[in-house]
Structure formats: structure tokens, C-alpha cells
Design a protein around this motif. Structure first.
Motif, PDB file in Angstrom:
ATOM      1  N   GLY A   1       5.130  -5.138  -3.491  1.00 36.97           N
ATOM      2  CA  GLY A   1       3.971  -4.342  -3.871  1.00 36.97           C
ATOM      3  C   GLY A   1       3.408  -3.491  -2.756  1.00 36.97           C
ATOM      4  N   TYR A   2       3.414  -4.009  -1.524  1.00 36.25           N
ATOM      5  CA  TYR A   2       2.825  -3.238  -0.429  1.00 36.25           C
ATOM      6  C   TYR A   2       3.616  -1.963  -0.163  1.00 36.25           C
ATOM      7  N   LEU A   3       4.924  -1.984  -0.408  1.00 32.39           N
ATOM      8  CA  LEU A   3       5.723  -0.769  -0.245  1.00 32.39           C
ATOM      9  C   LEU A   3       5.497   0.182  -1.417  1.00 32.39           C
ATOM     10  N   MET A   4       5.474  -0.380  -2.628  1.00 34.47           N
ATOM     11  CA  MET A   4       5.339   0.457  -3.821  1.00 34.47           C
ATOM     12  C   MET A   4       4.009   1.202  -3.821  1.00 34.47           C
ATOM     13  N   LEU A   5       2.920   0.496  -3.528  1.00 35.71           N
ATOM     14  CA  LEU A   5       1.606   1.119  -3.607  1.00 35.71           C
ATOM     15  C   LEU A   5       1.305   1.982  -2.390  1.00 35.71           C
ATOM     16  N   GLU A   6       1.703   1.484  -1.217  1.00 34.60           N
ATOM     17  CA  GLU A   6       1.369   2.207   0.010  1.00 34.60           C
ATOM     18  C   GLU A   6       2.132   3.513   0.141  1.00 34.60           C
ATOM     19  N   TYR A   7       3.409   3.477  -0.210  1.00 34.24           N
ATOM     20  CA  TYR A   7       4.254   4.633   0.085  1.00 34.24           C
ATOM     21  C   TYR A   7       4.676   5.418  -1.147  1.00 34.24           C
ATOM     22  N   VAL A   8       4.478   4.859  -2.332  1.00 38.65           N
ATOM     23  CA  VAL A   8       4.820   5.583  -3.555  1.00 38.65           C
ATOM     24  C   VAL A   8       3.578   6.189  -4.193  1.00 38.65           C
ATOM     25  N   ALA A   9       2.492   5.405  -4.255  1.00 37.17           N
ATOM     26  CA  ALA A   9       1.290   5.877  -4.937  1.00 37.17           C
ATOM     27  C   ALA A   9       0.432   6.785  -4.063  1.00 37.17           C
ATOM     28  N   GLU A  10       0.390   6.510  -2.762  1.00 33.27           N
ATOM     29  CA  GLU A  10      -0.497   7.264  -1.885  1.00 33.27           C
ATOM     30  C   GLU A  10       0.268   8.328  -1.094  1.00 33.27           C
ATOM     31  N   ASN A  11      -0.453   9.370  -0.707  1.00 31.09           N
ATOM     32  CA  ASN A  11       0.148  10.441   0.084  1.00 31.09           C
ATOM     33  C   ASN A  11       0.437   9.962   1.501  1.00 31.09           C
ATOM     34  N   LYS A  12       1.650  10.173   1.955  1.00 33.19           N
ATOM     35  CA  LYS A  12       2.018   9.817   3.321  1.00 33.19           C
ATOM     36  C   LYS A  12       2.610  11.007   4.069  1.00 33.19           C
ATOM     37  N   LEU A  13       3.041  12.038   3.343  1.00 34.59           N
ATOM     38  CA  LEU A  13       3.535  13.259   3.951  1.00 34.59           C
ATOM     39  C   LEU A  13       2.752  14.434   3.391  1.00 34.59           C
ATOM     40  N   ILE A  14       2.607  15.475   4.200  1.00 38.02           N
ATOM     41  CA  ILE A  14       1.936  16.688   3.736  1.00 38.02           C
ATOM     42  C   ILE A  14       2.615  17.889   4.385  1.00 38.02           C
TER      43      ILE A  14
ATOM     44  N   LYS B   1      21.501   0.229   5.170  1.00 33.64           N
ATOM     45  CA  LYS B   1      21.284   0.871   3.874  1.00 33.64           C
ATOM     46  C   LYS B   1      19.804   1.188   3.727  1.00 33.64           C
ATOM     47  N   LEU B   2      19.500   2.225   2.953  1.00 35.23           N
ATOM     48  CA  LEU B   2      18.105   2.537   2.654  1.00 35.23           C
ATOM     49  C   LEU B   2      17.958   2.925   1.199  1.00 35.23           C
ATOM     50  N   MET B   3      16.717   2.863   0.706  1.00 36.94           N
ATOM     51  CA  MET B   3      16.398   3.294  -0.658  1.00 36.94           C
ATOM     52  C   MET B   3      15.266   4.315  -0.607  1.00 36.94           C
ATOM     53  N   VAL B   4      15.392   5.376  -1.379  1.00 41.85           N
ATOM     54  CA  VAL B   4      14.368   6.415  -1.436  1.00 41.85           C
ATOM     55  C   VAL B   4      13.148   5.883  -2.179  1.00 41.85           C
ATOM     56  N   LEU B   5      11.984   6.008  -1.551  1.00 40.77           N
ATOM     57  CA  LEU B   5      10.727   5.606  -2.171  1.00 40.77           C
ATOM     58  C   LEU B   5      10.083   6.757  -2.927  1.00 40.77           C
ATOM     59  N   ARG B   6       9.956   7.886  -2.239  1.00 41.69           N
ATOM     60  CA  ARG B   6       9.228   9.011  -2.831  1.00 41.69           C
ATOM     61  C   ARG B   6       9.770  10.332  -2.307  1.00 41.69           C
ATOM     62  N   PRO B   7      10.376  11.143  -3.186  1.00 41.00           N
ATOM     63  CA  PRO B   7      10.819  12.464  -2.751  1.00 41.00           C
ATOM     64  C   PRO B   7       9.664  13.461  -2.789  1.00 41.00           C
ATOM     65  N   TYR B   8       9.566  14.282  -1.767  1.00 46.11           N
ATOM     66  CA  TYR B   8       8.657  15.421  -1.764  1.00 46.11           C
ATOM     67  C   TYR B   8       9.508  16.670  -1.986  1.00 46.11           C
ATOM     68  N   GLU B   9       8.972  17.836  -1.702  1.00 51.40           N
ATOM     69  CA  GLU B   9       9.697  19.060  -2.013  1.00 51.40           C
ATOM     70  C   GLU B   9      10.990  19.172  -1.205  1.00 51.40           C
ATOM     71  N   TYR B  10      10.867  19.127   0.102  1.00 58.14           N
ATOM     72  CA  TYR B  10      12.034  19.297   0.973  1.00 58.14           C
ATOM     73  C   TYR B  10      12.353  18.055   1.800  1.00 58.14           C
TER      74      TYR B  10
END
Length: 353
Positions: A112-125, A320-329
Motif C-alpha cells: 500500500g505505501y508504494l501504491m498510494l505514495e507513488y501512484v496516487a500522489e504527484n512525484k514528478l513534474i 527487475k523493476l515494475m512501472v508504477l506510474r507513467p508520465y508524458e515522457y
């Protein structure tokens, strides 16, 4: 064979060219698995599969499990075979009680801490977006330290009573593809955001807003930026491990907090985003470049002389890694497995290669 027969045979053969490979089952895989509290989709995938990114093949277009994100603790997953392919059959666990109704949360792909922290909230701008966001002007009494209930000012009029999160820009990453591919030039810049505090708008005039500090993680500074706080609606956390196209590659260009070495469960930035076809849940293998060997036969060495000819050795698997949240680029991804600490610059490739 007649021409029509040849055509029909070829048409029947075409699907096999693009069919996904059979999931690789682990040794001694259980016939039945009871979902436990705290399980994630990645954990359960690892119970059944050597290659967890093939998980969708166990349930996709599968009448037994229509949505893997509606699996709950206590449910039983039965391994069965359909037309020679492994599938999971779901038997729901329903506990009835005349005294109380227990509300269970379905499992998520990752903790949950990964899902909410890095998927739901903005971390890149993006660099362009950062320039247009509200920024902290400061406090009326020039205080350097603010606590809960104190007042700060922002440089734009904001909607009354709305809630905002204060962020500080930390790392900056750039992407420039023009040197390698003139047909699809990309010149983009993105910054990482660190959460600082949560505020609520208490007063507004034509040019500024007054905000009350609700919670804080560290000292608020002038020029910190504000983004709306997610206060209603549920973020979409429904994605599962999956395999990216074989041709897709990306580079790990940095760790979210700017550390020099990266290891398991660190969040990293990739130089590919949703405009490149990257999706949440994509799993990549990670490789670092192999060593260069120089010298003549009988006197090989690893010393790097740019003027001398060298032999490039094969790449080394590092995790190995898994993509959490894609942004534009760009994208945020989490390292699911690290065979050794590694530096930014490793390449991410599809595990089907």
C-alpha cells in the motif's frame, strides 16, 4: 496443396506467431492457495510463477477470475488446466455474522505505501508545469519555522477552503532523443517532488491566498510549489504485472531521492513514458554494461584507454523493476529485485528478450 488450402493454413498459423508464451510454473506449485492479509498481486504471482509478469495470462479473458483486483484475504485460488494452459479458479470466502459486517479491502499489486505514495500522489513534474504552479511567498512575520495552525501566503488566488500539498523540487532529469532519432525528437525535463506540508486556503484576494498549515513533514520554504491535495475519489490502483512489447527499452536515469546507488524497493525514474507506450505494471529486466577489455593476446587488462581498441563484454543482469506510474515522457518504477546495488544508467529491457 490448393491455393485456398495454403491460405487457410497460413491464417491458422498466424495466431501462433503472436501468442504469448505459456506462464512458467514454479516447482511444487500448490493446487490451492488461501489469500492472506498483507498479500499483494506480485506476492501471489510469485507463489505460482517463475515469471510473475506473465500473471495476466492466468486470468485474462478468464471466466474464473474476471478482475484480479477483487481478490480478498480468505479467498481460495485453485490451479486448474484449461486446454493445456494453467488457469486460476477463484472460490470466494464469505463469512457471515449476525452481529457485524466486516468490510475487507481487496489486495493490491504492490504494498500500500508504494501504491498510494507513488501512484496516487504527484512525484514528478515537468519543467513547464512547475513554472505555472502556485508558490509559497512566505509568512507575514518572516518566520523561518512554521507549525500546525500557522499562516503562509501563496502567490496566486486559490479557491476558498481547498486543500493543497506543498512540495520541494529536488532532482532534475533530462531527456534528449534528437541525437539518436531525428524522426521522433524529444527534448524534455522533469523534476522530482518531495512532500513538505498540507495546507488549507483560509482567505483569498486578487493576487494572493492565505493558507493554514494542517500538517508538516519539514520546514516550509519560500518558492516551494503547491499542488491540489487529493481529497475525494479513489485513485486507480488497478494494474497487474504484465510484459511490455519485446522492442521496448528504457534507461534508468536516476533514483527518486538522488542516491548514487540503487537497490531493491527503491523508486527510480525511467526515460520513457505513456507517449512511448509505457503502462503501469510493465515489468523490465535490468542490465548494466559489461566490462571493456584491452590489450593484445597474453596481456589483456581492464584499463580504459580511449585511444586503444577494446572488446566489449556481454551485459550483466542486475535485477527487475515494475512501472508504477507513467508520465508524458518519463515514468516512475520500483525495483522489485536487485541482484547487486547498481548505479543509474542501466538499461531496462522486456523479459521476453
Amino acid at each position: 496443396m490448393k491455393p485456398l488450402g495454403i491460405i487457410l493454413s497460413f491464417m491458422l498459423f498466424i495466431p501462433s506467431l503472436f501468442a504469448a508464451p505459456t506462464p512458467l510454473l514454479r516447482n511444487n506449485v500448490p493446487d490451492v492457495y488461501i489469500v492472506k492479509k498483507g498479500d499483494t498481486l506480485w506476492d501471489i504471482s510469485g507463489v505460482f510463477l517463475e515469471n510473475p509478469w506473465s500473471w495476466p495470462q492466468l486470468w485474462e479473458k478468464n471466466s474464473f477470475i474476471k478482475n484480479p483486483h477483487l481478490i480478498y484475504p480468505g479467498d481460495r485460488l485453485h490451479l486448474i488446466w484449461v486446454n493445456g494452459q494453467p488457469k486460476l479458479s477463484l472460490k470466494k470466502h464469505v463469512k457471515l455474522s449476525p452481529k457485524a459486517r466486516v468490510i475487507r479491502d481487496p489486495i493490491t499489486t504492490l504494498p500500500g505505501y508504494l501504491m498510494l505514495e507513488y501512484v496516487a500522489e504527484n512525484k514528478l513534474i515537468s519543467h513547464e508545469s512547475a513554472k505555472t504552479q502556485p508558490q509559497v511567498l512566505g509568512s507575514s512575520d518572516e518566520r523561518g519555522y512554521l507549525s500546525v495552525g500557522d499562516i503562509v501566503w501563496a502567490d496566486q488566488p486559490l479557491a476558498p477552503t481547498t486543500q493543497w500539498r506543498v512540495y520541494r523540487i529536488e532532482e532534475t532529469f533530462t531527456r534528449n532523443d534528437s541525437a539518436t532519432d531525428k524522426s521522433s525528437e524529444v527534448d524534455a525535463k522533469v523534476m522530482t517532488l518531495k512532500e513538505i506540508a498540507d495546507l488549507t486556503v483560509t482567505a483569498v484576494d486578487d493576487k494572493t491566498s492565505q493558507l493554514r498549515v494542517d500538517t508538516y513533514r519539514q520546514e516550509i520554504s519560500q518558492n516551494d510549489i503547491l499542488l491540489p491535495l487529493l481529497v475525494s475519489g479513489e485513485p486507480n490502483l488497478s494494474f497487474s504485472p504484465s510484459t511490455p512489447p519485446e522492442s521496448m527499452t528504457a534507461n534508468v536515469i536516476g533514483q527518486l531521492e538522488g542516491r548514487s546507488y540503487i537497490s531493491s524497493f527503491d523508486v527510480v525514474v525511467l526515460d520513457r513514458g505513456h507517449l512511448d507506450g509505457v503502462e503501469s505494471g510493465f515489468v523490465f529486466d535490468l542490465y548494466k554494461q559489461g566490462a571493456k577489455v584491452q590489450g593484445k593476446k597474453g596481456s589483456y587488462h581492464y584499463k580504459d584507454n580511449p585511444l586503444a581498441s577494446s572488446t566489449q563484454l556481454g551485459d550483466v543482469s542486475v535485477g527487475k523493476l515494475m512501472v508504477l506510474r507513467p508520465y508524458e515522457y518519463f515514468s516512475l518504477a520500483v525495483v522489485m529485485q536487485s541482484l547487486e546495488p547498481f548505479k543509474p544508467g542501466v538499461i531496462a529491457v522486456s523479459p521476453t528478450r
